[in-house]
Design a protein around this motif. Structure first.
Motif, short mmCIF file in Angstrom:
data_model
loop_
_atom_site.label_atom_id
_atom_site.label_comp_id
_atom_site.label_asym_id
_atom_site.label_seq_id
_atom_site.Cartn_x
_atom_site.Cartn_y
_atom_site.Cartn_z
N LEU A 67 29.53 -27.24 -0.31
CA LEU A 67 30.20 -27.98 0.77
C LEU A 67 29.24 -28.97 1.44
O LEU A 67 29.64 -30.08 1.80
N LYS A 68 27.98 -28.54 1.62
CA LYS A 68 26.99 -29.46 2.19
C LYS A 68 26.81 -30.68 1.30
O LYS A 68 26.77 -31.82 1.78
N GLU A 69 26.74 -30.45 -0.01
CA GLU A 69 26.59 -31.56 -0.96
C GLU A 69 27.83 -32.45 -0.94
O GLU A 69 27.73 -33.68 -0.94
N TRP A 101 29.82 -32.80 1.56
CA TRP A 101 29.81 -33.50 2.85
C TRP A 101 28.88 -34.72 2.77
O TRP A 101 29.22 -35.80 3.27
N ARG A 102 27.71 -34.54 2.16
CA ARG A 102 26.79 -35.68 1.99
C ARG A 102 27.45 -36.77 1.15
O ARG A 102 27.39 -37.95 1.48
N THR A 103 28.10 -36.35 0.05
CA THR A 103 28.78 -37.31 -0.83
C THR A 103 29.89 -38.03 -0.08
O THR A 103 30.03 -39.26 -0.17
N LEU A 104 30.68 -37.27 0.67
CA LEU A 104 31.76 -37.88 1.45
C LEU A 104 31.21 -38.83 2.51
O LEU A 104 31.79 -39.89 2.76
N GLY A 105 30.10 -38.46 3.11
CA GLY A 105 29.47 -39.34 4.10
C GLY A 105 29.05 -40.66 3.47
O GLY A 105 29.27 -41.74 4.02
N THR A 106 28.44 -40.56 2.29
CA THR A 106 28.02 -41.76 1.56
C THR A 106 29.24 -42.61 1.19
O THR A 106 29.24 -43.83 1.39
N GLN A 107 30.27 -41.94 0.65
CA GLN A 107 31.49 -42.67 0.28
C GLN A 107 32.14 -43.31 1.50
O GLN A 107 32.62 -44.44 1.44
#
Length: 161
Positions: free
Chosen positions: A61-63, A65-71
């Motif tokens: 989920l942390k990963e 979340w990071r991916t979603l933040g970048t997107q």
């Protein structure tokens, strides 16, 4: 003494019975404790397994979340670019609409001039036709006069000679 021996034997049997019962009770408690220990160990193993699953899900989920933040940041950037392009397109649309209105007005003015010139041409055409008619009439009259003059000139010439 026999009686004392019998009593002692009874006491001994009684103590042995109590000792056996106590030992039996201790063995049962030990077995219960071992069963509880095994149950607790199974629960602990399951809890550790669940903990590892939750930790793994947490990391995933942390990963994510990071991916979603970048997107999200990329999409916001694209949104700003598209908004900028839209503003440019709106500006060009406004300019095109103004140019279109200008050309439409110019077209209407030119159409009015064309209609006016066509009216003038029609009038000139009528005037030209009238003038041509007059010129033809005058030409005919001049030819008639020339014929008359030629006849008179011949008559005079014949009279002179």
């Amino acid at each position: 003494m026999k009686k004392v021996l019998l009593e002692m034997e009874d006491q001994k049997n009684s103590y042995e019975q109590k000792a056996k019962e106590s030992l039996q009770k201790v063995l049962e408690e030990k077995m219960n404790a071992e069963q509880q220990l095994q149950s607790t160990q199974r629960s602990l193993a399951l809890a550790e397994q669940k903990c590892e699953e939750w930790r793994s899900q947490y990391e995933a989920l942390k990963e994510d979340w990071r991916t979603l933040g970048t997107q999200h940041r990329e999409l916001e950037s694209q949104l700003h670019v598209l908004q900028s392009k839209l503003q440019g397109a709106d500006s060009r649309d406004l300019q095109m609409n103004q140019a279109l209105r200008f050309l439409e007005n110019e077209h209407q003015e030119l159409q009015a001039k064309i209609e006016c010139l066509q009216g003038d041409r029609d009038l000139c055409s009528l005037d030209t036709q009238d003038l041509q008619g007059l010129l033809q009439n005058q030409s005919l009259q001049l030819q008639e006069q020339e014929k008359l003059l030629t006849k008179k000139g011949q008559q005079i010439y014949y009279h002179k000679f």
